[in-house]
Design a protein around this motif. Structure first.
Motif, mmCIF file in Angstrom:
data_model
loop_
_atom_site.group_PDB
_atom_site.id
_atom_site.type_symbol
_atom_site.label_atom_id
_atom_site.label_comp_id
_atom_site.label_asym_id
_atom_site.label_seq_id
_atom_site.Cartn_x
_atom_site.Cartn_y
_atom_site.Cartn_z
ATOM 1 N N LYS A 227 1.001 -1.141 0.034
ATOM 2 C CA LYS A 227 0.053 -0.082 -0.208
ATOM 3 C C LYS A 227 0.858 1.278 -0.084
ATOM 4 N N GLY A 228 0.375 2.503 -0.360
ATOM 5 C CA GLY A 228 1.016 3.574 -0.265
ATOM 6 C C GLY A 228 1.051 4.264 0.963
ATOM 7 N N ASP A 229 1.999 4.638 1.537
ATOM 8 C CA ASP A 229 2.105 5.415 2.735
ATOM 9 C C ASP A 229 1.863 6.713 2.800
ATOM 10 N N PHE B 65 0.523 6.783 -5.162
ATOM 11 C CA PHE B 65 1.491 5.934 -5.807
ATOM 12 C C PHE B 65 2.400 6.926 -6.806
ATOM 13 N N TYR B 66 3.477 7.130 -6.266
ATOM 14 C CA TYR B 66 4.490 7.665 -7.574
ATOM 15 C C TYR B 66 5.049 6.517 -8.424
ATOM 16 N N PRO C 250 4.203 4.071 -9.964
ATOM 17 C CA PRO C 250 4.017 2.326 -9.591
ATOM 18 C C PRO C 250 4.344 1.506 -10.592
ATOM 19 N N LYS D 122 0.401 -2.526 -10.270
ATOM 20 C CA LYS D 122 -0.168 -1.562 -9.178
ATOM 21 C C LYS D 122 -1.108 -0.474 -10.302
ATOM 22 N N SER E 188 1.324 8.382 -12.516
ATOM 23 C CA SER E 188 1.378 8.446 -11.229
ATOM 24 C C SER E 188 0.134 8.954 -10.489
ATOM 25 N N ALA F 27 -0.464 10.405 -7.192
ATOM 26 C CA ALA F 27 0.026 10.874 -5.816
ATOM 27 C C ALA F 27 -0.277 12.254 -5.749
ATOM 28 N N ARG G 193 -6.148 8.278 -0.406
ATOM 29 C CA ARG G 193 -5.308 6.954 -0.173
ATOM 30 C C ARG G 193 -6.167 5.722 -0.029
ATOM 31 N N ASN H 18 -5.448 2.368 -2.167
ATOM 32 C CA ASN H 18 -4.936 1.098 -1.571
ATOM 33 C C ASN H 18 -6.076 -0.077 -1.673
#
Length: 217
Positions: A93-95, A111-112, A114, A118, A176, A178, A208, A212
């Motif tokens: 998952k993205g943080d 997600f940069y 990915p 993904k 991306s 993000a 997010r 996710n």
């Protein structure tokens, strides 16, 4: 210890970016790093209190190495000009990324660039229910906070499997997914900095969660 000392250390390191200087200032580095880790531990506790689905992440788990990877980027300096850390970490998952540096500071998530699997999953989610994603992106407070998606690189045509006249084609062209919110050094050194980040975290959360969910279902 404080963020003032952290910035001071990073400025000194940037002027003396070599192993010899770092070895001679290792104690100072560890003092600054330990301060940041403890600050991240505090953030970890606070975020867990406001988000039932938050994945606990200690400061030591969150913080990134200060060394640049010279194997893949031999022309980079030996050390970074920032401290980076990712909270709410869960595999796949993205943080919630916090970047504290002398040249730029920001928080980011999503997600940069990915990996293909993904990226394909995110595009499939948009194809299935892009209206929900657009609703998140177009919310006024979200736009005021992040401006919009980071669109540094997009496909010039439609992705494979999607028509040029797809109703969400502009989103599907992104490589991306993000968002980012820039921070000033003055903001970081304020007493309410953690409160500010909590507000940003809350604003970013639906974005997010959508992504996710897309990459895990």
């Amino acid at each position: 210890m404080s963020f003032y000392k952290l910035f001071e250390f990073l400025r000194d390191l940037n002027r003396n970016n070599n192993k010899e200087w770092m070895d001679n200032h290792r104690k100072q580095y560890h003092e600054v790093r330990d301060f940041y880790i403890e600050w991240l531990n505090q953030m970890d506790i606070k975020l867990a209190q406001i988000d039932p689905e938050y994945s606990p992440t200690t400061g030591k788990q969150a913080i990134n190495r200060i060394n640049n990877n010279l194997l893949f980027h031999p022309n980079k300096p030996v050390y970074k000009d920032h401290f980076g850390a990712g909270l709410d970490k869960e595999k796949g998952k993205g943080d919630f990324y916090i970047h504290i540096g002398i040249n730029e500071s920001f928080v980011a998530g999503g997600f940069y660039k990915p990996e293909k699997k993904k990226l394909d999953s995110i595009r499939a989610a948009i194809d299935y229910n892009g209206d929900e994603f657009k609703k998140i992106l177009n919310k006024k407070s979200f736009k005021d906070t992040f401006g919009g998606l980071m669109e540094e690189e997009k496909l010039k045509t439609s992705p494979k499997g999607y028509s040029q006249d797809h109703e969400h084609i502009e989103l599907l062209r992104n490589k991306s997914f993000a968002v980012m919110h820039s921070l000033t050094q003055k903001e970081i050194m304020q007493d309410d900095f953690q409160d500010k980040l909590i507000d940003i975290y809350k604003e970013m959360l639906p974005f997010r969660k959508y992504l996710n969910h897309a990459v895990t279902v």
